[in-house]
Design a protein around this motif. Structure first.
Motif, PDB file in Angstrom:
ATOM      1  N   ASN A  80       9.927  13.230  12.067  1.00  0.00           N
ATOM      2  CA  ASN A  80       8.489  13.466  12.122  1.00  0.00           C
ATOM      3  C   ASN A  80       8.115  14.845  11.584  1.00  0.00           C
ATOM      4  OD1 ASN A  80       7.887  10.983  13.446  1.00  0.00           O
ATOM      5  ND2 ASN A  80       8.706  11.869  15.322  1.00  0.00           N
ATOM      6  N   HIS A 114      18.777  16.905  17.984  1.00  0.00           N
ATOM      7  CA  HIS A 114      17.486  17.403  17.496  1.00  0.00           C
ATOM      8  C   HIS A 114      17.321  17.234  15.996  1.00  0.00           C
ATOM      9  CE1 HIS A 114      16.653  18.958  21.453  1.00  0.00           C
ATOM     10  NE2 HIS A 114      17.833  19.557  21.439  1.00  0.00           N
ATOM     11  N   SER A 135      12.879  15.312  14.855  1.00  0.00           N
ATOM     12  CA  SER A 135      11.981  14.281  15.379  1.00  0.00           C
ATOM     13  C   SER A 135      10.841  14.817  16.231  1.00  0.00           C
ATOM     14  CB  SER A 135      12.785  13.252  16.179  1.00  0.00           C
ATOM     15  OG  SER A 135      13.451  13.904  17.252  1.00  0.00           O
ATOM     16  N   ASN A 136      11.073  15.870  16.992  1.00  0.00           N
ATOM     17  CA  ASN A 136      10.075  16.312  17.960  1.00  0.00           C
ATOM     18  C   ASN A 136       9.231  17.455  17.393  1.00  0.00           C
ATOM     19  OD1 ASN A 136       8.681  17.362  20.192  1.00  0.00           O
ATOM     20  ND2 ASN A 136      10.267  16.654  21.589  1.00  0.00           N
ATOM     21  N   TYR A 138       7.462  19.481  18.828  1.00  0.00           N
ATOM     22  CA  TYR A 138       7.428  20.637  19.730  1.00  0.00           C
ATOM     23  C   TYR A 138       8.741  21.425  19.707  1.00  0.00           C
ATOM     24  CZ  TYR A 138       3.307  18.208  21.290  1.00  0.00           C
ATOM     25  OH  TYR A 138       2.106  17.570  21.318  1.00  0.00           O
ATOM     26  N   SER A 139       9.648  21.039  18.825  1.00  0.00           N
ATOM     27  CA  SER A 139      10.930  21.737  18.718  1.00  0.00           C
ATOM     28  C   SER A 139      10.730  23.166  18.231  1.00  0.00           C
ATOM     29  CB  SER A 139      11.849  21.001  17.736  1.00  0.00           C
ATOM     30  OG  SER A 139      12.233  19.750  18.238  1.00  0.00           O
ATOM     31  N   LEU A 158      14.880  22.194  21.669  1.00  0.00           N
ATOM     32  CA  LEU A 158      13.685  21.824  22.426  1.00  0.00           C
ATOM     33  C   LEU A 158      13.681  22.584  23.738  1.00  0.00           C
ATOM     34  CD1 LEU A 158      11.200  20.034  22.428  1.00  0.00           C
ATOM     35  CD2 LEU A 158      12.581  18.252  23.461  1.00  0.00           C
TER      36      LEU A 158
END
Length: 158
Positions: A80, A114, A135-136, A138-139, A158
């Protein structure tokens, strides 16, 4: 007096005469890309023969090949976000155009929690680009260089 003048001229010519010698690689080169999982973060390591002049980092939603402009889809499931890392003064080939990095240029990283994938995005005019897909959104990330051996380290957690 003429002998003295001749000696001075010979000394000057000796100082300013160009003698070609074998030189070391002028630009640090990429030799390997390694990945690993650590407690709380995933790590991507670019092994280099020297350190780049500088590196730039940006969060992007897509990447393209620097010379052609063709889009690159970073391999790996659920990407993402992309961390684009540009090394100024580095390459994946030597001064004669021979590849110094022979590994995959776009690969998934299934063992990492991650980082989902890594892709080379640029190897042009002493600029080396790498995209790290994760993917995240907010990492967190950190990018830094280390020596002995020379490497650029990319951490995503993360």
């Amino acid at each position: 007096m003429n002998r003295r003048l001749a000696a001075v001229l010979m000394t000057a010519l000796a100082v300013f005469t160009f003698v070609p010698v074998a030189s070391a690689q002028s630009t640090p080169t990429l030799s390997n890309i390694r990945t690993g999982q650590h407690a709380g973060f995933s790590r991507v390591v670019l092994d280099l023969t020297g350190l780049p002049t500088e590196h730039r980092v940006s969060e992007v939603t897509s990447v393209s090949q620097c010379a052609s402009g063709n889009p690159i889809t970073v391999a790996g499931p659920g990407i993402n976000e992309i961390l684009s890392v540009t090394l100024i003064g580095a390459a994946a080939h030597d001064d004669n155009g021979n590849l110094t990095y022979r590994g995959s240029q776009n690969f998934a990283t299934p063992g990492l929690s991650h980082v989902r994938g890594v892709a080379l995005t640029c190897d042009f005019e002493a600029t080396l680009g790498v995209a790290v897909g994760y993917s995240n959104p907010y990492s967190w990330h950190r990018v830094f260089t280390m020596t002995s051996p020379n490497r650029l380290v990319i951490d995503v957690g993360l």
